[in-house]
Design a protein around this motif. Structure first.
Motif, PDB file in Angstrom:
ATOM      1  N   MET A   1      16.090  28.706 -19.880  1.00  0.00           N
ATOM      2  CA  MET A   1      15.084  29.757 -20.061  1.00  0.00           C
ATOM      3  C   MET A   1      15.430  31.031 -19.286  1.00  0.00           C
ATOM      4  N   GLU A   2      16.500  30.966 -18.495  1.00  0.00           N
ATOM      5  CA  GLU A   2      16.868  32.124 -17.685  1.00  0.00           C
ATOM      6  C   GLU A   2      17.509  33.212 -18.549  1.00  0.00           C
ATOM      7  N   ASN A   3      17.333  34.430 -18.113  1.00  0.00           N
ATOM      8  CA  ASN A   3      17.974  35.586 -18.734  1.00  0.00           C
ATOM      9  C   ASN A   3      17.516  35.851 -20.165  1.00  0.00           C
ATOM     10  N   ILE A   4      16.346  35.331 -20.531  1.00  0.00           N
ATOM     11  CA  ILE A   4      15.760  35.678 -21.817  1.00  0.00           C
ATOM     12  C   ILE A   4      14.843  36.875 -21.609  1.00  0.00           C
ATOM     13  N   LYS A   5      14.992  37.873 -22.439  1.00  0.00           N
ATOM     14  CA  LYS A   5      14.203  39.103 -22.312  1.00  0.00           C
ATOM     15  C   LYS A   5      13.103  39.136 -23.366  1.00  0.00           C
ATOM     16  N   ASN A   6      13.321  39.834 -24.452  1.00  0.00           N
ATOM     17  CA  ASN A   6      12.298  39.932 -25.489  1.00  0.00           C
ATOM     18  C   ASN A   6      12.346  38.720 -26.420  1.00  0.00           C
ATOM     19  N   ILE A   7      11.154  38.314 -26.885  1.00  0.00           N
ATOM     20  CA  ILE A   7      11.039  37.186 -27.807  1.00  0.00           C
ATOM     21  C   ILE A   7      10.438  37.710 -29.110  1.00  0.00           C
ATOM     22  N   TYR A   8      11.294  37.874 -30.112  1.00  0.00           N
ATOM     23  CA  TYR A   8      10.836  38.332 -31.424  1.00  0.00           C
ATOM     24  C   TYR A   8      10.728  37.132 -32.363  1.00  0.00           C
ATOM     25  N   CYS A   9       9.746  37.167 -33.249  1.00  0.00           N
ATOM     26  CA  CYS A   9       9.524  36.073 -34.189  1.00  0.00           C
ATOM     27  C   CYS A   9       9.344  36.644 -35.589  1.00  0.00           C
ATOM     28  N   VAL A  10      10.008  36.029 -36.541  1.00  0.00           N
ATOM     29  CA  VAL A  10       9.921  36.469 -37.926  1.00  0.00           C
ATOM     30  C   VAL A  10       8.911  35.598 -38.659  1.00  0.00           C
ATOM     31  N   GLY A  11       7.910  36.222 -39.264  1.00  0.00           N
ATOM     32  CA  GLY A  11       6.910  35.486 -40.024  1.00  0.00           C
ATOM     33  C   GLY A  11       7.258  35.414 -41.500  1.00  0.00           C
ATOM     34  N   ARG A  12       6.848  34.318 -42.131  1.00  0.00           N
ATOM     35  CA  ARG A  12       6.945  34.186 -43.593  1.00  0.00           C
ATOM     36  C   ARG A  12       8.354  34.444 -44.113  1.00  0.00           C
ATOM     37  N   ASN A  13       9.340  33.794 -43.515  1.00  0.00           N
ATOM     38  CA  ASN A  13      10.732  34.054 -43.899  1.00  0.00           C
ATOM     39  C   ASN A  13      11.311  32.949 -44.781  1.00  0.00           C
ATOM     40  N   TYR A  14      10.467  31.989 -45.178  1.00  0.00           N
ATOM     41  CA  TYR A  14      10.860  30.966 -46.149  1.00  0.00           C
ATOM     42  C   TYR A  14       9.795  30.955 -47.244  1.00  0.00           C
ATOM     43  N   ARG A  15      10.232  31.078 -48.468  1.00  0.00           N
ATOM     44  CA  ARG A  15       9.321  31.258 -49.603  1.00  0.00           C
ATOM     45  C   ARG A  15       8.297  30.129 -49.710  1.00  0.00           C
ATOM     46  N   LEU A  16       8.737  28.880 -49.539  1.00  0.00           N
ATOM     47  CA  LEU A  16       7.825  27.744 -49.698  1.00  0.00           C
ATOM     48  C   LEU A  16       6.816  27.671 -48.553  1.00  0.00           C
ATOM     49  N   HIS A  17       7.207  28.150 -47.359  1.00  0.00           N
ATOM     50  CA  HIS A  17       6.238  28.185 -46.256  1.00  0.00           C
ATOM     51  C   HIS A  17       5.158  29.224 -46.526  1.00  0.00           C
ATOM     52  N   ALA A  18       5.546  30.385 -47.018  1.00  0.00           N
ATOM     53  CA  ALA A  18       4.548  31.395 -47.360  1.00  0.00           C
ATOM     54  C   ALA A  18       3.570  30.833 -48.390  1.00  0.00           C
ATOM     55  N   ALA A  19       4.106  30.099 -49.363  1.00  0.00           N
ATOM     56  CA  ALA A  19       3.264  29.541 -50.420  1.00  0.00           C
ATOM     57  C   ALA A  19       2.301  28.485 -49.882  1.00  0.00           C
ATOM     58  N   GLU A  20       2.782  27.642 -48.948  1.00  0.00           N
ATOM     59  CA  GLU A  20       1.918  26.556 -48.480  1.00  0.00           C
ATOM     60  C   GLU A  20       0.725  27.069 -47.677  1.00  0.00           C
ATOM     61  N   LEU A  21       0.835  28.274 -47.114  1.00  0.00           N
ATOM     62  CA  LEU A  21      -0.285  28.857 -46.376  1.00  0.00           C
ATOM     63  C   LEU A  21      -1.046  29.883 -47.215  1.00  0.00           C
ATOM     64  N   GLY A  22      -0.647  30.015 -48.478  1.00  0.00           N
ATOM     65  CA  GLY A  22      -1.346  30.941 -49.354  1.00  0.00           C
ATOM     66  C   GLY A  22      -1.072  32.397 -49.060  1.00  0.00           C
ATOM     67  N   ASN A  23       0.094  32.675 -48.479  1.00  0.00           N
ATOM     68  CA  ASN A  23       0.450  34.052 -48.132  1.00  0.00           C
ATOM     69  C   ASN A  23       1.392  34.643 -49.183  1.00  0.00           C
ATOM     70  N   ALA A  24       1.292  35.935 -49.384  1.00  0.00           N
ATOM     71  CA  ALA A  24       2.220  36.632 -50.273  1.00  0.00           C
ATOM     72  C   ALA A  24       3.611  36.633 -49.650  1.00  0.00           C
TER      73      ALA A  24
END
Length: 208
Positions: A1-24
Motif C-alpha cells: 500500500m506504500e507509495n500509492i497516490k491518487n486512486i481513480y476508478c472507472v465506472g460501467r466499463n463492462y457492457r454486461l455489468h452496466a446492463a445488470e444494474l440497469g445503467n446506460a
C-alpha cells in the motif's frame, strides 16, 4: 500500500455489468475517485466494512499502477509497471439514493476499507494481460470472472482520459472497471482474488 497516490476508478466499463444494474452504456469514460483511507490489502486477514448502511456489494477489478509521469503519446506498456486485483466495495443502497438525487458517489464508494488490493505483480504488457482471466471466489464459489479484452474503454483510453482531465503520475492507480456478477457481501464471507489459477489475495469480511 506504500507509495500509492491518487486512486481513480472507472465506472460501467463492462457492457454486461452496466446492463445488470440497469445503467446506460457510457459513450465516454466515467471516473470517480477514492481517498487513500479506502486502501486495505487482501493479505488473509479480516476486513471490516460498514454494516449499518444497507447492502455492501463487491466489484472485482483489475488495477494498474502508473510507473512514471505521464506524457502525451506514451503507451500503456510504457506507463504501467505493475498490476493487482482489487475489490471496489460499494454501499449499494446509499449509491442508489445518491443517483436519484444526482449527487456524487463518494459516500457510497469512499469509506474506509472500500478499496481492497492484492499485492502488486509485474505488468508484462497489454497483449500478455489479455491472455489471462481474473476472478473472485466467495466462500469457494466463483461469483465474478473477467478479462480486460471485454472492457468498453481499453487501458489506453482510460489512461489518456485520466491524464487529460485529472493528471496522472508515478504511484497513481486505476481500478479499471468490474465485469458482471456483482452482488452483496455478508459478515463472515471469505473472498479470494485469482489471476488465472493463482490466488493473489484473500480476506475474511466482517460487517461492523
Amino acid at each position: 500500500m506504500e507509495n500509492i497516490k491518487n486512486i481513480y476508478c472507472v465506472g460501467r466499463n463492462y457492457r454486461l455489468h452496466a446492463a445488470e444494474l440497469g445503467n446506460a452504456v457510457p459513450t465516454s469514460p466515467f471516473l470517480f475517485a477514492k481517498p487513500s483511507y479506502a486502501l486495505v490489502e487482501a493479505n488473509g486477514e479480516e476486513i471490516v466494512l460498514p454494516g449499518n448502511r444497507g447492502e455492501v456489494h463487491f466489484e472485482l477489478e483489475l488495477v494498474v499502477r502508473i510507473g512514471k509521469a505521464y506524457e502525451k503519446g506514451m503507451t500503456v506498456d510504457e506507463l504501467v509497471d505493475q498490476f493487482a486485483l482489487g475489490i471496489d466495495f460499494t454501499l449499494r443502497d446509499v449509491q442508489s439514493e445518491l443517483k436519484k438525487k444526482g449527487l456524487p458517489w463518494l459516500l457510497a464508494k469512499g469509506f474506509p476499507n472500500s478499496a481492497v488490493l492484492t499485492k502488486f505483480q509485474p505488468f508484462n504488457g497489454v497483449d500478455e494481460t489479455k491472455k489471462t482471466d481474473f476472478s473472485m471466489l466467495k466462500n469457494g464459489e466463483q461469483v465474478q470472472r473477467g478479462n480486460i479484452k471485454d472492457m468498453i474503454f481499453d487501458l489506453q483510453t482510460i489512461i489518456d482520459f485520466s491524464a487529460e482531465h485529472f493528471g496522472l503520475g508515478e504511484g497513481d492507480i486505476l481500478f479499471t472497471g468490474t465485469p458482471e456478477g456483482v452482488g452483496p457481501i455478508a459478515s463472515g464471507d471469505q473472498v479470494a482474488l485469482l489471476w488465472g489459477d493463482s490466488v493473489l489475495g484473500e480476506a475474511k469480511i466482517k460487517l461492523g
